[in-house]
Design a protein around this motif. Structure first.
Motif, PDB file in Angstrom:
ATOM      1  N   SER A 140      50.068  21.020  38.130  1.00 57.98           N
ATOM      2  CA  SER A 140      49.256  21.097  37.251  1.00 57.98           C
ATOM      3  C   SER A 140      49.108  22.778  36.825  1.00 57.98           C
ATOM      4  N   ARG A 141      49.676  23.472  36.939  1.00 57.10           N
ATOM      5  CA  ARG A 141      48.734  24.761  37.184  1.00 57.10           C
ATOM      6  C   ARG A 141      48.691  25.860  36.182  1.00 57.10           C
ATOM      7  N   ILE A 142      48.195  26.898  36.142  1.00 56.18           N
ATOM      8  CA  ILE A 142      48.831  28.347  35.277  1.00 56.18           C
ATOM      9  C   ILE A 142      49.166  29.023  36.227  1.00 56.18           C
ATOM     10  N   PHE A 143      49.961  28.957  37.266  1.00 56.26           N
ATOM     11  CA  PHE A 143      50.973  29.511  38.394  1.00 56.26           C
ATOM     12  C   PHE A 143      49.699  31.031  37.891  1.00 56.26           C
ATOM     13  N   LEU A 144      48.534  30.839  39.273  1.00 55.89           N
ATOM     14  CA  LEU A 144      48.207  31.888  39.021  1.00 55.89           C
ATOM     15  C   LEU A 144      49.012  32.920  40.281  1.00 55.89           C
ATOM     16  N   ALA A 145      48.578  33.856  40.961  1.00 63.14           N
ATOM     17  CA  ALA A 145      49.365  34.916  41.539  1.00 63.14           C
ATOM     18  C   ALA A 145      48.060  34.906  42.256  1.00 63.14           C
ATOM     19  N   GLU A 146      48.371  35.117  43.792  1.00 66.49           N
ATOM     20  CA  GLU A 146      47.697  35.734  44.500  1.00 66.49           C
ATOM     21  C   GLU A 146      47.096  37.353  44.160  1.00 66.49           C
ATOM     22  N   GLY A 147      45.771  37.345  44.000  1.00 63.85           N
ATOM     23  CA  GLY A 147      45.412  39.066  43.939  1.00 63.85           C
ATOM     24  C   GLY A 147      44.661  39.078  42.328  1.00 63.85           C
ATOM     25  N   ASP A 148      45.392  38.263  41.447  1.00 61.06           N
ATOM     26  CA  ASP A 148      44.701  37.731  39.916  1.00 61.06           C
ATOM     27  C   ASP A 148      43.725  37.814  39.960  1.00 61.06           C
ATOM     28  N   GLN A 149      42.932  38.580  38.820  1.00 63.37           N
ATOM     29  CA  GLN A 149      41.398  38.172  38.538  1.00 63.37           C
ATOM     30  C   GLN A 149      41.476  38.084  37.092  1.00 63.37           C
ATOM     31  N   HIS A 150      40.253  36.405  37.122  1.00 63.29           N
ATOM     32  CA  HIS A 150      40.310  36.000  35.699  1.00 63.29           C
ATOM     33  C   HIS A 150      38.684  35.795  36.708  1.00 63.29           C
ATOM     34  N   THR A 151      38.152  35.467  34.731  1.00 60.63           N
ATOM     35  CA  THR A 151      35.928  34.913  34.936  1.00 60.63           C
ATOM     36  C   THR A 151      36.460  34.129  35.362  1.00 60.63           C
ATOM     37  N   ILE A 152      35.238  33.066  35.642  1.00 59.25           N
ATOM     38  CA  ILE A 152      34.684  32.047  35.988  1.00 59.25           C
ATOM     39  C   ILE A 152      35.406  31.013  34.873  1.00 59.25           C
TER      40      ILE A 152
END
Length: 467
Positions: A140-152
């Motif tokens: 289960s994932r939201i398909f984050l890529a290395e270097g993506d930035q999101h808040t806690i």
């Protein structure tokens, strides 16, 4: 002459006897008439008392008859139901069996991250940069890529609502520097919380073989938790972070503006789903959390929590065969709790303990100072249970109490215990025993007189004991 006097005396005696006899008869009649209403009343009272006995018996039988766990027909490997304030276990089925928890593992990640924010070490709007481990995480994932930035907060919601493994790893690495460093925090927390069987291999609940190879733990020990572990962990979440439902009760969440579909909460039992066509058959009144879990090894798990009429319950079911079944079984467990139990105040705050109404305080103006219990005592009991059989055991402070003492000073403890029909365990709670008023120190002259009195009292007792 003497004969006449004798006759007169005899006649007078007879008249006196006759008057006494008549008076006695009249008195007896008066007594009989006066007692008659009393006897009737007494008979009436006796009849009324007799007639109330069946009512009393009927009142006693209104206590809810607790069904057995077996009668619920639970199709699970293990299950448990607890009330989080008292920690009482209301239902138990193999709850100490260590099993793969799957994504219920994320409850520990949620707890730690929320705790760090609560302590001010992080802020919800702090920005997290996604690293290699999170980007390569599967399931289960939201398909984050290395270097993506999101808040806690964004990542936390993705974890709590969508059970996103990549968001979970990103949070773990941000908090601790690496996922394995975070895993050490998780295992340390498990010890602090007193989780009997819990061991964490990662922050997500994935099998070790499903983790990116270079980030797998060296010892190869898989994540396990018992239903009891999960229930205790959930108890810490709802008590230490009472705003948990701000995240766990969200039905959907749009993670990115470009996403065509929002994340849908895996928890189909949310009360808010009562109007959602696909989920309304599972929606449960008062339910606002907590976490689902599924892997091939674990089967389908669910830790649920719901609140009704001021009572919150936490349920855990593990090892169901389908995703739907975990919610069907959870309903059985929660219904068992809400249908059969209720919270009840056993002892009011600042209650006097029979037999220990006062304690002796040396050098006080009044040496006998009243004491009371420091707080109210409540238990979760079968509905309609008779709570008059509660027992109290007092343990006073061993060292002598000396004035001055402020009102509310602890002078010992009192343990209240209660065994209800339908419960296997005896419920106990220990609270402080405190002074109900100030104990001011007596003046020197009063202390002197008291010392002199005690001296002569001891002297007299010593002399008396010689004989």
């Amino acid at each position: 002459m003497k004969l006449k006097e004798k006759k007169r005396t005899t006649r007078a005696t007879k008249r006196q006897f006759l008057r006494k006899s008549v008076a006695s008869v009249m008195l007896l009649n008066m007594l009989c008439f006066s007692l008659a209403p009393v006897m009737v009343l007494a008979e009436g009272e006796q009849t009324e008392s007799t007639s109330t006995k069946p009512a009393a018996v009927q009142a006693a039988t209104t206590t809810t008859q607790i069904p057995s766990v077996e009668s619920l027909g639970l199709n699970v490997k293990s299950a448990i139901l607890i009330e989080p304030v008292s920690g009482q276990v209301l239902l138990n089925l193999n709850s100490d069996l260590a099993l793969p928890p799957a994504s219920m593992t994320k409850m520990m990640t949620e707890y730690i991250v929320a705790d760090f924010v609560k302590q001010g070490k992080f802020q919800w709007d702090d920005v997290v940069t996604v690293r290699k481990n999170a980007a390569q995480t599967v399931g289960s994932r939201i398909f984050l890529a290395e270097g993506d930035q999101h808040t806690i907060e964004e990542l936390y919601i993705a974890m709590a609502v969508g059970s996103a493994n990549d968001a979970t790893v990103a949070l773990a690495e941000h908090v601790a520097g690496s996922e394995q460093a975070f895993v050490k925090m998780m295992n340390d927390e498990a010890k602090r919380m007193g989780l009997p069987t819990a061991h964490f291999a990662n922050s997500t609940g994935l099998d070790i073989a499903d983790m990116p190879k270079e980030f797998q733990p060296a010892d190869g020990k898989e994540t396990v938790m018992s239903a009891l572990d999960a229930a205790i962990l959930a108890k810490y979440i709802v008590t230490d972070h009472p705003d948990f439902a701000r995240f766990t009760s969200l039905q959907t969440y749009k993670f990115r503006d470009r996403d065509t579909k929002p994340i849908v909460n895996y928890n189909w039992m949310l009360e808010a789903n009562k109007n959602v066509t696909n989920f309304k058959q599972f929606a449960y009144e008062g339910l606002d959390g907590l976490k689902t879990g599924h892997t091939t090894k674990a089967g389908n798990n669910f830790t649920g929590t719901a609140e009704r009429n001021g009572m919150r319950l936490i349920s855990v079911v593990m090892g169901t065969k389908t995703d739907k079944a975990r919610f069907v079984e959870t309903r059985k467990v929660l219904d068992f709790g809400f249908n059969n139990f209720e919270p009840k105040q056993i002892i009011a705050p600042k209650a006097t303990v029979a037999g220990t109404e006062t304690v002796t305080v040396k050098k006080a103006k009044n040496t006998e100072v009243p004491v009371v219990s420091g707080e109210a005592v409540s238990f979760v009991v079968p509905k309609g249970a008779d709570t008059s059989t509660v027992e109290a055991k007092v343990n006073l402070t061993e060292e002598g109490l000396v004035a001055p003492l402020k009102q509310g000073t602890k002078v010992g403890t009192v343990t209240y215990s209660y065994k209800a029909d339908g419960l296997n365990e005896t419920l106990e709670k220990t609270v402080d025993l405190i002074t109900a008023e100030d104990a001011d120190k007596a003046g020197w002259f009063k202390l002197l007189l008291r010392a002199i009195g005690e001296f002569f009292s001891d002297l007299f007792n010593g002399i008396k004991n010689l004989f």
